[in-house]
Design a protein around this motif. Structure first.
Motif, PDB file in Angstrom:
ATOM      1  N   ASP A  50       0.847  -1.193   0.000  1.00  0.00           N
ATOM      2  CA  ASP A  50       0.000   0.000   0.000  1.00  0.00           C
ATOM      3  C   ASP A  50       0.885   1.246   0.000  1.00  0.00           C
ATOM      4  O   ASP A  50       2.063   1.190   0.370  1.00  0.00           O
ATOM      5  CB  ASP A  50      -0.922   0.007   1.225  1.00  0.00           C
ATOM      6  N   HIS A  53       0.290   5.695   0.644  1.00  0.00           N
ATOM      7  CA  HIS A  53      -0.583   6.851   0.856  1.00  0.00           C
ATOM      8  C   HIS A  53       0.246   8.123   0.805  1.00  0.00           C
ATOM      9  O   HIS A  53       1.408   8.144   1.203  1.00  0.00           O
ATOM     10  CB  HIS A  53      -1.302   6.770   2.209  1.00  0.00           C
ATOM     11  N   HIS A  90      -2.805  -1.537   6.450  1.00  0.00           N
ATOM     12  CA  HIS A  90      -3.464  -1.911   5.187  1.00  0.00           C
ATOM     13  C   HIS A  90      -2.664  -2.974   4.433  1.00  0.00           C
ATOM     14  O   HIS A  90      -3.249  -3.929   3.896  1.00  0.00           O
ATOM     15  CB  HIS A  90      -3.654  -0.681   4.291  1.00  0.00           C
TER      16      HIS A  90
HETATM   17 MG    MG Z   1      -4.594   2.020   2.033  1.00  0.00          MG
END
Ligand code: MG
Length: 157
Positions: free
Chosen positions: A8, A10, A42
């Motif tokens: 993941d 961000h 995540h």
């Molecule tokens: Mg995420």
């Protein structure tokens, strides 16, 4: 046994809390996302789901859905562990790496291991959390984002 991987990323922005592995980390920026944007949690959730061939976090917790707005990702991780358990799997171990140019994560790693382990109902010794930088390369290296990778090993109950 089954193995799974998760990834993941961000974006880092001003005026958001930085939460990694369920731990609030003091920093001038935080991760942008519909939930609390806990990129490490995540990646671990996707590794667990992947190992059980149970799709991905976007399938269970769609970002379009209002109810996941600001969601505590540790609670979502608990739900994922429950789903994996229902399929007849238990967690042998999880390993992960957070890629962040700043802040320095080293002092926070034991707390992240403890928090993640508690959420997954396993020992901190079964939860690897590592931190590295991207050597100033690319968006992560320029401090525009934080990324995380994880693997999980599941055993038959
Ligand atoms: Mg995420």
């Amino acid at each position: 046994m089954r193995i799974g991987q998760g990834y993941d990323i961000h974006r880092l922005v001003a005026e958001r809390p930085l939460i990694l592995g369920g731990i609030r980390i003091p920093y001038e920026k935080g991760l942008l996302g519909h939930s609390d944007a806990d990129v490490l949690t995540h990646a671990i959730m996707d590794a667990l789901l992947g190992a059980a061939a149970l799709r991905d976090i976007g399938f269970y917790f769609p970002p379009e859905e209002e109810r996941w707005k600001g969601a505590d990702s540790i609670l979502l991780l608990q739900q994922v562990v429950h789903l994996v358990g229902q399929e007849g799997w238990r967690i042998a171990n999880v390993d992960s790496v957070v890629v962040a140019e700043q802040p320095k994560l080293k002092p926070h790693i034991p707390a992240m291991q403890a928090r993640l382990a508690e959420a997954m109902q396993i020992s901190p010794k079964q939860v690897g959390v590592k931190a590295t930088t991207n050597e100033k390369l690319g968006p992560v290296g320029q401090g525009e984002a934080i990324a995380a990778f994880a693997v999980a090993l599941l055993l038959e109950c």
